[in-house]
Each structure stands twice: as C-alpha cells, then as structure tokens.
Scaffold this active site. Structure first.
Site, mmCIF file in Angstrom:
data_model
loop_
_atom_site.group_PDB
_atom_site.id
_atom_site.type_symbol
_atom_site.label_atom_id
_atom_site.label_comp_id
_atom_site.label_asym_id
_atom_site.label_seq_id
_atom_site.Cartn_x
_atom_site.Cartn_y
_atom_site.Cartn_z
ATOM 1 N N SER A 1 164.758 67.149 57.342
ATOM 2 C CA SER A 1 164.333 67.098 56.244
ATOM 3 C C SER A 1 163.049 65.771 56.475
ATOM 4 O O SER A 1 161.891 65.648 55.862
ATOM 5 C CB SER A 1 164.408 66.792 54.686
ATOM 6 O OG SER A 1 165.407 68.268 54.964
ATOM 7 N N THR A 2 164.239 64.786 56.981
ATOM 8 C CA THR A 2 163.216 63.454 56.736
ATOM 9 C C THR A 2 162.815 63.042 58.855
ATOM 10 O O THR A 2 163.681 63.599 59.390
ATOM 11 C CB THR A 2 164.097 62.867 55.649
ATOM 12 O OG1 THR A 2 165.184 62.260 56.958
ATOM 13 C CG2 THR A 2 163.806 63.067 54.745
#
Length: 184
Positions: free
Chosen positions: A10-11
């Site tokens: 996600s990051t």
C-alpha cells in the site's frame, strides 16, 4: 495454462519481498506487482494482469486484501475470472476456486459480506431515525439550491448549463432543475 501472481503493497515504505518469495515458491510463471493503495488509487498492474489472463490460467495472491478493496470488489474480480475460466488461489487461507471446497469458502465469504452490508445499513437507518427523533439530523445541505441565484445569473449571462455546473461545482441536473424552477 499459466500461473500468474499478483503482489501489492500500500505504501512506498513497504516492501514486496515477502510476497514475491511466496509467489515464486508457489511456482508462478509471471508476477504483476505494484505499490499502490487499494482504496485511493487506480492499480494499473492489476488491470494489466486481468487483461493478460487466458482461459485455463490461475491467479495467485498471498492474501485477499492484496487484490481487492472490499469483499464486494473481490467477488466481482472472482466472478470475472470464473467467466473467463481462470482459477483463483489465495495462499494464506488455502483458498482455491478450482476445488469444490474453495468455491464453498468463496460463497460463504460472499454471504457474510452481504450480511455485514445489510446489518450496517440497518444500523445506519436506525441511527438516522434516532437522530431525527432527537432533532439532531438535518440531512445533507442542499448546496445547489443555495447557489440558485448565482446559477440563474450565470445563465442570464449566456453561459451554458454545463459551464454553470462546472463553475459552481454542482451537477448539471441541478442546473436544469434551477432553470426549470425559475421558469415556473
């Protein structure tokens, strides 16, 4: 018949290493990978993977939350895969839609998701009813109606309905309603 992997974090600070190791250990032929939020961003590699698939292929992910934004989204993806005769496997829960047990697990997930959605909507309706009874619920503000005078002024200047909608950041249907109400 190819085995296709999909990995996502996600990051930017997260690493794909563990997922890639698991997918390679599962014998994938090709891996589509990306660093993108499941909720906020488009995922071009997911789209590319779905486009790449052929009948008889198998899609493998490490965890359900890596491929889908929600249970509904997951079911849409799996339904699309099934229509194309593509199997789906999730390593951490040993889900395999090519088996009767895997199909049963997926059906159970779908039923639970539908139940959760209906319960959430029921709680929401009850909360709104209680707030209305207590005089604390007003609903959303009618933003377009509050801009009726400005919309009519812009229309009188000869601007198109779409230009008025864009300038006031309201829907074009609202501009049509305002114009119709002004003529009545």
């Amino acid at each position: 018949m190819a085995i296709i992997g999909y990995a996502r974090v996600s990051t930017e600070g997260q690493e794909l290493t563990a997922q890639l190791e698991q997918l390679n250990g599962a014998g994938v032929d090709k891996i589509f990978k990306e660093k993108a939020s499941g909720v906020k961003q488009d995922r071009p590699q997911l789209a590319a993977m779905l486009d790449h698939l052929r009948e008889g292929d198998t899609v493998i992910v490490c965890k359900l939350d890596r491929i889908a934004r929600s249970t509904k989204h997951l079911l849409e993806i799996v339904e699309s895969l099934e229509a194309r005769k593509v199997s789906f496997k999730v390593l951490n829960i040993n889900l395999d839609t090519s088996t009767p047990t895997g199909k049963l697990m997926l059906s159970m997930l779908a039923s639970i998701a539908q139940f959760e959605r209906e319960m959430m909507l029921e709680r929401q309706r009850e909360g709104i009813r209680l707030a209305k009874d207590a005089g604390r619920y007003q609903g959303r503000k009618a933003t377009a109606r509050a801009l009726s005078d400005k919309a009519l002024e812009l229309l009188a200047q000869g601007k198109t309905k779409q230009a008025v909608a864009d300038e006031l950041e309201i829907g074009i249907a609202s501009v049509y309603r305002i114009a119709k109400a002004a003529k009545a």
